[in-house]
Design a protein around this motif. Structure first.
Motif, PDB file in Angstrom:
ATOM      1  N   ARG A  55       0.836  -1.204   0.000  1.00 56.08           N
ATOM      2  CA  ARG A  55       0.000   0.000   0.000  1.00 56.08           C
ATOM      3  C   ARG A  55       0.873   1.257   0.000  1.00 56.08           C
ATOM      4  NH1 ARG A  55      -4.032  -0.163   4.843  1.00 56.08           N
ATOM      5  NH2 ARG A  55      -4.300   1.994   4.112  1.00 56.08           N
TER       6      ARG A  55
ATOM      7  N   PHE B  22      -4.794   3.635 -13.230  1.00 53.11           N
ATOM      8  CA  PHE B  22      -5.019   3.866 -11.796  1.00 53.11           C
ATOM      9  C   PHE B  22      -4.640   5.307 -11.451  1.00 53.11           C
ATOM     10  CE2 PHE B  22      -3.980  -0.636 -12.239  1.00 53.11           C
ATOM     11  CZ  PHE B  22      -5.053  -1.237 -11.591  1.00 53.11           C
ATOM     12  N   ARG B  23      -5.410   5.883 -10.574  1.00 53.71           N
ATOM     13  CA  ARG B  23      -5.076   7.230 -10.113  1.00 53.71           C
ATOM     14  C   ARG B  23      -3.779   7.194  -9.295  1.00 53.71           C
ATOM     15  NH1 ARG B  23      -9.638   9.954  -6.862  1.00 53.71           N
ATOM     16  NH2 ARG B  23      -9.915   7.841  -6.023  1.00 53.71           N
ATOM     17  N   LYS B  24      -3.022   8.296  -9.364  1.00 57.28           N
ATOM     18  CA  LYS B  24      -1.758   8.367  -8.634  1.00 57.28           C
ATOM     19  C   LYS B  24      -2.008   8.162  -7.141  1.00 57.28           C
ATOM     20  CE  LYS B  24       2.208  11.321  -7.638  1.00 57.28           C
ATOM     21  NZ  LYS B  24       2.830  12.656  -7.817  1.00 57.28           N
ATOM     22  N   GLY B  25      -1.237   7.249  -6.538  1.00 54.30           N
ATOM     23  CA  GLY B  25      -1.369   6.961  -5.123  1.00 54.30           C
ATOM     24  C   GLY B  25      -2.467   5.981  -4.796  1.00 54.30           C
ATOM     25  N   LYS B  26      -3.158   5.453  -5.813  1.00 53.15           N
ATOM     26  CA  LYS B  26      -4.279   4.538  -5.580  1.00 53.15           C
ATOM     27  C   LYS B  26      -4.047   3.171  -6.212  1.00 53.15           C
ATOM     28  CE  LYS B  26      -6.830   7.615  -3.431  1.00 53.15           C
ATOM     29  NZ  LYS B  26      -7.199   7.482  -2.009  1.00 53.15           N
ATOM     30  N   VAL B  27      -2.776   2.795  -6.408  1.00 55.66           N
ATOM     31  CA  VAL B  27      -2.486   1.488  -7.011  1.00 55.66           C
ATOM     32  C   VAL B  27      -2.738   0.401  -5.973  1.00 55.66           C
ATOM     33  CG1 VAL B  27      -0.763   0.076  -8.183  1.00 55.66           C
ATOM     34  CG2 VAL B  27      -0.746   2.577  -8.469  1.00 55.66           C
ATOM     35  N   PRO B  28      -3.615  -0.578  -6.258  1.00 52.60           N
ATOM     36  CA  PRO B  28      -3.940  -1.622  -5.275  1.00 52.60           C
ATOM     37  C   PRO B  28      -2.731  -2.496  -4.954  1.00 52.60           C
ATOM     38  CG  PRO B  28      -5.550  -1.559  -7.061  1.00 52.60           C
ATOM     39  CD  PRO B  28      -4.399  -0.710  -7.492  1.00 52.60           C
TER      40      PRO B  28
ATOM     41  N   LYS C 209       3.077   5.350 -10.364  1.00 55.56           N
ATOM     42  CA  LYS C 209       2.193   5.816 -11.422  1.00 55.56           C
ATOM     43  C   LYS C 209       2.004   4.672 -12.423  1.00 55.56           C
ATOM     44  CE  LYS C 209       3.626  10.689 -11.243  1.00 55.56           C
ATOM     45  NZ  LYS C 209       4.218  11.815 -12.025  1.00 55.56           N
TER      46      LYS C 209
ATOM     47  N   GLY D 230       2.445   1.645  -3.310  1.00 59.72           N
ATOM     48  CA  GLY D 230       1.452   2.027  -4.296  1.00 59.72           C
ATOM     49  C   GLY D 230       1.146   3.511  -4.298  1.00 59.72           C
ATOM     50  N   ARG D 231       1.360   4.167  -3.152  1.00 60.34           N
ATOM     51  CA  ARG D 231       1.116   5.601  -3.080  1.00 60.34           C
ATOM     52  C   ARG D 231       2.153   6.395  -3.864  1.00 60.34           C
ATOM     53  NH1 ARG D 231       0.048   4.444   2.694  1.00 60.34           N
ATOM     54  NH2 ARG D 231      -2.218   4.498   3.013  1.00 60.34           N
TER      55      ARG D 231
END
Length: 475
Positions: A35, A46-52, A42, A38-39
């Motif tokens: 997590r 996926f939105r930046k910082g929201k990679v699962p 890029k 992932g923040r």
């Protein structure tokens, strides 16, 4: 349970702790690390910082994420392993992390570290220890009064040659090899002659100077100076003013107007009480330390040298950190101490380190012997001063301590404090003179040899003669 430990005793007061972190805890740490990673990533879609986390693991690989998880969690796992093993480490640990586990498997690591040696207690209740009497020296009261006078002193311009203790207002320009150097120039600088503010010899060369006079001052920078150490320098000095320090009269008006007291005698009484309170605290500290050291002297403790050396390293690093918080670097301290080798300073700290280990070992043994277990109410009371400073309740602070997994350490520290209080409460104070006399007698007996006495055996004491060696502050 997320962590299991087994402890193996090693020679020279060391242990090896084998720890195993449950697979569920490993996976939880991996998920948290993924997590965090992932923040920072890029990835298209996926939105930046929201990679699962699963995508992070897929992109970076399980091994890379697991390495990050172990790096982040190992300090906490180490602390949990030490607590679970019930040991009190001394010195820096040697950590060995095994192979990274496959999914669903636990993580194994080991810790090898020094531990407090066991102490066999001698007599620890009722030890006789020297305790000095409270006495406020009138000269110290006079010194305090002079300090107060200095604080409200005034400077008045005088038309005469400058004497030691006077102040001069001056312009100066410093040169090395006839060239001005950075930081060597000043205008309208106020200097007290004899204060030692400037390079040795500078102020002495201005004794007798008058306003409007120019002088050339010659000095040599001390070796410890960062850029000009050992170099000769000249300063072209112009004195603009000579000022004399004027101290107020030491009378009732001084006490009333500058200190808010009712009279000079009241001010002296206030100072006397303040000095007495401070000295009483120092007497209590000295006596407490002397009692503990007297108990340590009667205990049997085997302290391996490697343990002493490791603790000395700890003391050195703690001192360095304390100086750095005050803005003094390790290098600057070593230069002031005239040392170039850290190990030399560590070696000098070894006697203090050994005594610290002996004290802690004895206190641990007393806590066990007396079955000292601080209650919840005692813990709350111990936290009260800190809680008041932080503006929170002792209960809230206790909850913070519990969440930070520091409650066990707090209980140990409070138990040691209660053990010291017990020793002091049971101790028998005697005069410093009696304590010194008994120590002298003990030293003399160690040197006496009589016919028929076995080589190396101590002489028998005479009837009624004290046989215990008493440690006193300053002995």
């Amino acid at each position: 349970m997320v962590l299991k430990t087994t402890v193996t005793e090693l020679p020279e007061s060391r242990v090896r702790v084998e720890a195993e972190v449950a697979s569920e805890e490993v996976e939880r740490s991996m998920h948290q690390a993924a997590r965090e990673l992932g923040r920072q990533m890029k990835i298209p879609g996926f939105r930046k910082g929201k990679v699962p986390p699963p995508v992070v693991v897929s992109r970076l690989g399980r091994g890379a994420v697991l390495d990050e998880a172990v790096r982040n969690s190992l300090p906490s796992w180490y602390s949990d392993a030490i607590d679970a093993a019930g040991i009190d480490p001394v010195g820096d640990p040697q950590l060995d992390v095994g192979d990274m586990p496959e999914e669903g498997e636990p993580l194994a690591f080991s810790i090898e570290v020094g531990v407090l040696p066991a102490a066999t207690l001698g007599e620890y209740k009722g030890v006789e220890v020297g305790r000095r009497e409270l006495e406020v020296d009138p000269a110290k009261i006079d010194e305090e009064l002079e300090t107060l006078r200095e604080r409200v002193a005034t400077l008045e311009t005088v038309e005469r040659p400058a004497a030691r203790g006077d102040h001069v207002v001056m312009d100066f320009l410093g040169k090395v090899d006839e060239e001005p150097f950075e930081g060597g120039e000043g205008r309208d600088q106020l200097l007290e002659l004899g204060s030692g503010q400037l390079i040795e010899g500078f102020e002495d060369q201005l004794i007798g100077v008058q306003a409007g006079e120019e002088r050339t001052v010659e000095v040599t920078f001390p070796e410890r100076h960062k850029t000009l150490g050992g170099k000769a320098a000249t300063f072209d000095v112009t004195v603009n003013e000579v000022k004399e320090k004027r101290l107020p009269e030491l009378d009732d008006d001084f006490a009333i107007d500058t200190q808010g007291s009712d009279s000079l005698q009241d001010l002296r009484d206030e100072i006397s009480k303040r000095l007495a309170d401070a000295d009483q605290r120092e007497i209590d500290r000295e006596f407490e330390e002397a009692v503990l050291d007297a108990v340590v002297a009667q205990a049997t403790i085997e302290v391996p040298h490697n343990l002493v050396h490791e603790r000395a390293h700890q003391l050195w690093h703690q001192m360095v950190h304390a100086f750095e918080r005050q803005g003094l670097s390790k290098e600057a301290y070593m230069q002031l101490a005239g040392k170039t080798d850290e190990e030399e300073l560590v070696h000098e700290a070894e006697p203090e380190a050994e005594q610290a280990i002996r004290r802690e070992a004895v206190l641990t043994a007393i806590v066990a012997a007396e079955q000292i277990e601080p209650t919840d109410d005692e813990i709350l009371e111990a936290l009260r001063p800190s809680a008041e400073r932080d503006g929170i309740s002792p209960e809230d602070l206790l909850e913070r301590v519990r969440k930070a997994d520091k409650l066990g350490r707090l209980r140990e520290e409070l138990a040691s404090r209660q053990a010291i209080d017990l020793l002091v409460r049971e101790a028998k104070p005697i005069s410093i003179e009696d304590a010194q006399e008994r120590e002298a007698q003990a030293r003399a007996r160690e040197k006496i040899w009589t016919p028929g006495q076995e080589e190396g055996a101590p002489a028998e004491p005479e009837a009624g003669e004290a046989t215990s060696k008493i440690w006193t502050p300053g002995s």
